[in-house]
Design a protein around this motif. Structure first.
Motif, mmCIF file in Angstrom:
data_model
loop_
_atom_site.group_PDB
_atom_site.id
_atom_site.type_symbol
_atom_site.label_atom_id
_atom_site.label_comp_id
_atom_site.label_asym_id
_atom_site.label_seq_id
_atom_site.Cartn_x
_atom_site.Cartn_y
_atom_site.Cartn_z
ATOM 1 N N PHE A 159 33.638 -4.426 23.511
ATOM 2 C CA PHE A 159 34.204 -4.353 22.164
ATOM 3 C C PHE A 159 33.287 -5.018 21.145
ATOM 4 C CE2 PHE A 159 37.817 -4.563 25.122
ATOM 5 C CZ PHE A 159 38.480 -3.395 24.801
ATOM 6 N N ARG A 160 33.501 -4.675 19.883
ATOM 7 C CA ARG A 160 32.877 -5.383 18.783
ATOM 8 C C ARG A 160 33.937 -5.721 17.751
ATOM 9 N NH1 ARG A 160 30.895 -3.143 13.856
ATOM 10 N NH2 ARG A 160 31.709 -1.056 13.433
ATOM 11 N N LEU A 161 33.674 -6.749 16.954
ATOM 12 C CA LEU A 161 34.574 -7.184 15.894
ATOM 13 C C LEU A 161 34.047 -6.647 14.568
ATOM 14 C CD1 LEU A 161 35.120 -10.917 16.973
ATOM 15 C CD2 LEU A 161 36.359 -8.870 17.726
ATOM 16 N N ALA A 162 34.841 -5.807 13.914
ATOM 17 C CA ALA A 162 34.424 -5.157 12.672
ATOM 18 C C ALA A 162 35.270 -5.678 11.510
ATOM 19 C CB ALA A 162 34.580 -3.639 12.795
ATOM 20 N N PRO A 163 34.732 -5.664 10.290
ATOM 21 C CA PRO A 163 35.519 -6.094 9.132
ATOM 22 C C PRO A 163 36.762 -5.231 8.958
ATOM 23 C CG PRO A 163 33.186 -5.889 8.566
ATOM 24 C CD PRO A 163 33.356 -5.278 9.929
ATOM 25 N N VAL A 164 37.798 -5.833 8.416
ATOM 26 C CA VAL A 164 39.038 -5.106 8.121
ATOM 27 C C VAL A 164 38.951 -4.584 6.697
ATOM 28 C CG1 VAL A 164 41.531 -5.292 7.817
ATOM 29 C CG2 VAL A 164 40.430 -6.432 9.750
ATOM 30 N N LEU A 165 38.713 -3.287 6.579
ATOM 31 C CA LEU A 165 38.630 -2.619 5.289
ATOM 32 C C LEU A 165 39.779 -1.609 5.176
ATOM 33 C CD1 LEU A 165 34.764 -2.028 5.066
ATOM 34 C CD2 LEU A 165 36.113 -3.888 4.089
ATOM 35 N N PRO A 166 40.060 -1.114 3.973
ATOM 36 C CA PRO A 166 41.212 -0.212 3.795
ATOM 37 C C PRO A 166 41.318 0.943 4.780
ATOM 38 C CG PRO A 166 40.404 -0.894 1.655
ATOM 39 C CD PRO A 166 39.443 -1.472 2.664
ATOM 40 N N PRO A 167 40.225 1.592 5.226
ATOM 41 C CA PRO A 167 40.401 2.675 6.200
ATOM 42 C C PRO A 167 41.031 2.237 7.514
ATOM 43 C CG PRO A 167 38.236 2.823 5.181
ATOM 44 C CD PRO A 167 38.822 1.519 4.741
ATOM 45 N N ALA A 168 40.996 0.923 7.813
ATOM 46 C CA ALA A 168 41.589 0.422 9.059
ATOM 47 C C ALA A 168 43.073 0.129 8.923
ATOM 48 C CB ALA A 168 40.863 -0.855 9.500
ATOM 49 N N HIS A 169 43.603 0.091 7.701
ATOM 50 C CA HIS A 169 44.998 -0.319 7.507
ATOM 51 C C HIS A 169 46.001 0.569 8.242
ATOM 52 C CE1 HIS A 169 44.039 -2.755 3.579
ATOM 53 N NE2 HIS A 169 43.338 -3.154 4.633
ATOM 54 N N PRO A 170 45.851 1.901 8.233
ATOM 55 C CA PRO A 170 46.837 2.718 8.958
ATOM 56 C C PRO A 170 46.882 2.401 10.450
ATOM 57 C CG PRO A 170 45.620 4.082 7.413
ATOM 58 C CD PRO A 170 44.930 2.752 7.439
ATOM 59 N N ARG A 244 47.160 0.730 25.703
ATOM 60 C CA ARG A 244 46.395 1.282 26.826
ATOM 61 C C ARG A 244 45.533 0.229 27.498
ATOM 62 N NH1 ARG A 244 44.111 2.857 22.076
ATOM 63 N NH2 ARG A 244 41.850 2.658 21.758
ATOM 64 N N TYR A 245 45.311 -0.908 26.835
ATOM 65 C CA TYR A 245 44.482 -1.966 27.420
ATOM 66 C C TYR A 245 45.298 -3.020 28.163
ATOM 67 C CZ TYR A 245 40.757 -0.049 24.523
ATOM 68 O OH TYR A 245 39.836 0.798 23.958
ATOM 69 N N SER A 246 46.603 -2.890 28.165
ATOM 70 C CA SER A 246 47.458 -3.895 28.795
ATOM 71 C C SER A 246 47.130 -4.040 30.274
ATOM 72 C CB SER A 246 48.938 -3.505 28.624
ATOM 73 O OG SER A 246 49.775 -4.430 29.272
ATOM 74 N N GLY A 247 46.882 -5.288 30.700
ATOM 75 C CA GLY A 247 46.622 -5.566 32.105
ATOM 76 C C GLY A 247 45.252 -5.160 32.601
ATOM 77 N N SER A 248 44.379 -4.670 31.713
ATOM 78 C CA SER A 248 43.076 -4.186 32.160
ATOM 79 C C SER A 248 42.071 -5.306 32.384
ATOM 80 C CB SER A 248 42.502 -3.205 31.134
ATOM 81 O OG SER A 248 42.195 -3.871 29.922
ATOM 82 N N GLY A 249 42.314 -6.474 31.836
ATOM 83 C CA GLY A 249 41.357 -7.559 31.959
ATOM 84 C C GLY A 249 40.368 -7.594 30.819
ATOM 85 N N ILE A 250 39.867 -6.429 30.406
ATOM 86 C CA ILE A 250 38.888 -6.418 29.326
ATOM 87 C C ILE A 250 39.528 -6.716 27.978
ATOM 88 C CG2 ILE A 250 37.369 -4.826 30.554
ATOM 89 C CD1 ILE A 250 38.346 -2.588 28.748
ATOM 90 N N ALA A 251 40.861 -6.684 27.893
ATOM 91 C CA ALA A 251 41.535 -6.946 26.622
ATOM 92 C C ALA A 251 41.316 -8.372 26.141
ATOM 93 C CB ALA A 251 43.031 -6.660 26.747
ATOM 94 N N ILE A 252 40.932 -9.280 27.032
ATOM 95 C CA ILE A 252 40.728 -10.660 26.611
ATOM 96 C C ILE A 252 39.336 -10.880 26.024
ATOM 97 C CG2 ILE A 252 39.799 -11.668 28.726
ATOM 98 C CD1 ILE A 252 41.806 -13.982 28.333
ATOM 99 N N GLU A 253 38.417 -9.925 26.214
ATOM 100 C CA GLU A 253 37.069 -10.105 25.682
ATOM 101 C C GLU A 253 37.050 -10.311 24.165
ATOM 102 O OE1 GLU A 253 32.905 -7.940 26.501
ATOM 103 O OE2 GLU A 253 34.157 -6.890 25.046
ATOM 104 N N PRO A 254 37.805 -9.544 23.350
ATOM 105 C CA PRO A 254 37.787 -9.808 21.911
ATOM 106 C C PRO A 254 38.287 -11.212 21.558
ATOM 107 C CG PRO A 254 38.723 -7.643 22.366
ATOM 108 C CD PRO A 254 38.598 -8.338 23.681
#
Length: 338
Positions: A159-170, A244-254
Motif C-alpha cells: 500500500f501507499r498513503l496518498a493525500p485526501v483530496l475531493p475525488p477521494a471523498h465518495p 475485502r482486507y479483513s483478516g488478510s494480515g496485510i491490512a495492518i501495513e498502512p
C-alpha cells in the motif's frame, strides 16, 4: 521447496503452536485464531523463506491449505497455485483440500468500494485514484550526500498513503457507511448525509491519508490522526480498511506506515488507539507486545443488544509496531536482516 509437514512445523515454531496439530482445512482466523498482527508473523516467515506473496494471494488465503498452495506456487516460480497435493497422514490430517475458498467462502472477498455512481473499471484500465507524476517519486541516489536525511516513508510492500483530496471523498463516505466496516468506524453504524460527512472530514485532524493498493491502484482504506497535543506529545490514531482486507494480515501495513510517519514528522512520544472492545479481536495479539493497554471505559459503547468496554491502547516511539517478536522488521516491506 519444503513438504507440507515441514511447512506447518515452521509455522508452529515461529508463529503459533496451533499449526502443529491443524489440518489443511483449518481457517487461519476462525480455527487457528490468527489476527492481522499474527498474520504479519506469517508474512515475515515466508519472506525469510524467500517467498513474497502478492496482494491477490493474501486476499485468497483463508485456510492453512490455501497458504501452503500459495507458498508452493511462489516457491516454484509459477503464477498460479499448483494442483491439490496429497496431504500426509498423522498430525496434518488430510481433511482439508488445498485451494479451498476464503474464510467465509468465495463471496466473502468484497470488491472495491466504488465511488457513488461510478462503475468499476476493468482491471487493466484501473488507475490510482490520485495519480502521481512519476518524476516526483524518482530519487537520484548518486546525488545524495553521505548521511543525508531521507523523506518519511509513505509506501510499503502492498500500500501507499496518498493525500485526501475531493475525488477521494465518495470512497471515504462509502467506507464510513458500508455495512461490514461502518459499525466499527467513525459513525458506529449510523449513516450521515454526504454533506455532513464532508463537513466533518477534517475538523480535529492533524493529518490523514487515503490508503491505496500498489498492485491495483484502487482506494483501500483511510488512516487518521486526530486530537493532537503537541505540548504533551501525544495524539489519537484510527484506521479503517475495505472489508475485502479483513483478516488478510496485510491490512495492518498502512497502520505501520502511518504510525512511523507520525513519529518521523511530529514530536509525539506516544500514539493512542481508542476503540470499542469488539474491535480488539482484529489485532489483539499485539496488546502486551507493542501496544500497551492504558485505559478502559466500562460499558461505554453499545452494539447488538449489549454494552461494550472502550479500550485505550498506546504505541510508544521507542517500541515501533513494525518490530515483530524479535524479528528485525523495521522495514514494512517485509524484508529482514540477520
Amino acid at each position: 521447496m519444503i513438504s507440507a509437514d515441514e511447512f506447518a512445523d515452521r509455522l508452529s515454531k515461529s508463529v503459533s503452536d496451533r499449526f502443529g496439530n491443524a489440518d489443511f482445512g483449518a481457517r487461519l482466523g476462525a480455527d487457528l485464531g490468527l489476527d492481522s498482527y499474527s498474520m504479519l508473523e506469517v508474512y515475515a516467515l515466508l519472506a525469510e523463506m524467500g517467498v513474497e506473496l502478492q496482494e491477490r494471494d493474501w486476499l485468497s488465503v483463508g485456510t492453512l491449505g490455501d497458504l501452503y498452495s500459495c507458498y508452493r506456487a511462489a516457491a516454484s516460480g509459477g503464477m498460479e497455485p499448483g494442483p491439490p497435493v496429497d496431504l500426509p497422514s498423522g498430525s496434518l490430517r488430510a481433511s482439508g483440500r488445498i485451494g479451498s475458498p476464503g474464510p467465509h467462502g468465495s463471496s466473502s472477498l468484497l470488491g472495491p468500494v466504488q465511488p457513488m455512481g461510478s462503475p468499476a473499471a476493468p482491471q487493466s484500465a484501473r488507475q490510482p485514484l490520485l495519480p502521481v507524476d512519476p518524476r516526483l517519486s524518482v530519487v537520484d541516489s548518486s546525488r545524495e550526500l553521505p548521511g543525508a536525511l531521507q523523506p518519511p516513508q509513505r509506501a510499503g510492500r502492498f500500500f501507499r498513503l496518498a493525500p485526501v483530496l475531493p475525488p477521494a471523498h465518495p470512497f471515504l463516505y462509502e467506507l464510513a457507511v458500508s455495512p461490514d466496516v461502518g459499525f466499527r468506524w467513525r459513525y458506529r453504524g449510523s449513516v450521515p448525509s454526504y454533506a455532513q460527512f464532508e463537513q466533518e472530514l477534517w475538523p480535529g485532524m492533524i493529518v490523514q491519508f487515503l490508503v491505496e493498493s500498489l498492485q491495483t491502484g484502487e482506494p483501500a482504506g483511510n488512516v487518521i490522526c486526530y486530537n493532537p497535543d503537541l505540548g504533551l506529545g501525544h495524539a489519537y490514531v484510527g484506521a479503517a480498511m475495505a472489508g475485502r482486507y479483513s483478516g488478510s494480515g496485510i491490512a495492518i501495513e498502512p497502520v505501520v506506515l502511518f504510525t512511523q510517519y507520525l513519529f518521523d514528522v511530529y514530536p509525539f512520544r506516544k500514539l493512542y488507539f481508542e476503540l470499542p472492545e469488539f474491535n480488539l479481536e482484529q489485532f489483539g495479539s499485539a496488546v502486551g507486545d507493542r501496544l500497551r493497554l492504558e485505559g478502559r471505559l466500562i460499558d461505554h459503547d453499545y452494539y447488538r443488544g449489549r454494552y461494550w468496554d472502550r479500550v485505550i491502547l498506546a504505541l510508544y516511539r521507542d517500541e515501533p509496531l513494525a518490530s515483530l517478536h524479535g524479528r528485525d522488521a523495521d522495514r514494512v516491506d517485509g524484508s529482514t536482516e540477520s
